[in-house]
Scaffold this active site. Sequence first.
Site, PDB file in Angstrom:
ATOM      1  N   HIS A  14       0.841  -1.196   0.000  1.00 11.59           N
ATOM      2  CA  HIS A  14       0.000   0.000   0.000  1.00 11.59           C
ATOM      3  C   HIS A  14       0.872   1.240   0.000  1.00 11.59           C
ATOM      4  CE1 HIS A  14      -4.135   1.671   0.747  1.00 11.59           C
ATOM      5  NE2 HIS A  14      -3.376   2.743   0.937  1.00 11.59           N
ATOM      6  N   HIS A  16       1.419   5.200  -2.427  1.00 11.96           N
ATOM      7  CA  HIS A  16       0.912   6.122  -3.445  1.00 11.96           C
ATOM      8  C   HIS A  16       2.105   6.848  -4.055  1.00 11.96           C
ATOM      9  CE1 HIS A  16      -2.985   5.502  -1.483  1.00 11.96           C
ATOM     10  NE2 HIS A  16      -2.425   5.870  -0.344  1.00 11.96           N
ATOM     11  N   ARG A 108     -10.100   0.693  -6.130  1.00  6.68           N
ATOM     12  CA  ARG A 108     -10.292   1.118  -4.746  1.00  6.68           C
ATOM     13  C   ARG A 108     -11.635   1.832  -4.627  1.00  6.68           C
ATOM     14  NH1 ARG A 108      -6.951   5.128  -0.614  1.00  6.68           N
ATOM     15  NH2 ARG A 108      -7.106   3.746   1.189  1.00  6.68           N
ATOM     16  N   HIS A 170      -6.131  -0.993   5.693  1.00  3.19           N
ATOM     17  CA  HIS A 170      -5.756  -0.436   6.997  1.00  3.19           C
ATOM     18  C   HIS A 170      -6.430  -1.106   8.190  1.00  3.19           C
ATOM     19  CE1 HIS A 170      -3.708   2.315   4.504  1.00  3.19           C
ATOM     20  NE2 HIS A 170      -4.614   3.260   4.414  1.00  3.19           N
ATOM     21  N   ASP A 237       1.841   2.539   3.584  1.00  2.00           N
ATOM     22  CA  ASP A 237       0.990   3.701   3.289  1.00  2.00           C
ATOM     23  C   ASP A 237       1.826   4.939   2.960  1.00  2.00           C
ATOM     24  OD1 ASP A 237      -1.443   5.012   2.855  1.00  2.00           O
ATOM     25  OD2 ASP A 237      -1.659   5.616   4.950  1.00  2.00           O
TER      26      ASP A 237
END
Length: 282
Positions: A14, A16, A108, A170, A237
């Site tokens: 995970h 970005h 997502r 999460h 994340d």
Amino acid sequence: MAATPFPAGSCDCHVHIYGPFARFPGQSEGRFTPGEEFPVERLFAMWEAIGIARGVIVHALGAGPDNAVTLAALRRFPDKLRAIAIVSRDVTDARLDELTDAGFKGVRINLLRQDGKPVSSGGMDLDDLKALAPRLAERGWHAQLWIETGDLEELAPELEKLPLDFVIDHQGRTMTDKGVTYKGFQWFCERLKTGRYWCKLSGADRNTRQGTPYADTEGFMQALVSANPDRLVWGTDWPHVGHTPATLPAHAVLVDLFERCVPDAAIRRKILVDNPARLYGF
């Protein structure tokens, strides 16, 4: 840095990326809009520092439209990256095929609420998922759900009619003051045993009420590992959009948390290497 290194082939499931903005202009995503560029090269530098070999980019609204920055990264590094998309319900079959060929594995869906209020607007919703589900299933995609476990329990009868598996972000995004015995979280731990669901061991910094080193999140991670370690993956994340400089998590702290909660090396390898290989097709 944690004392125990990650095993070879470990996967961060995970992250970005954003920019460079001259080529891939970003767009506003409220408090989740990054204040600087985080291109794929910065991601790889972070991975090298902590011992990660590969990973999964979750395309973010703030990264710009049409999955462009993520698609470009996958085409440059096809052996190292997979991705999760944001698409419109009128996306063409040709575009879905193009994304599939590049290494996209799911979409997502934003269903996240806290205290009954949406945390972030925009992105794909449940109606989008229902409209697209048959075409996604044909391509072997899954639905990654940004949702709190109590809301997931309510929606499950509707969701489970769809021909898809579900990856829950999460740790079910359950705030720690609800406690491990919270009905929605306990329901999800049981549902994790069915084979329809996966869960990401990530987001301790978002679920905590105490802050670093996130000791109040340990019981949640341990409960998920006890429920079904064969359906868990792990993620940082990165780059932790939405945090202030004061709350930005240190990766060494996140790694230490994972190793405290998963002391068995064989189970850690399963979560870091084997499960991501199955889920994302590495």
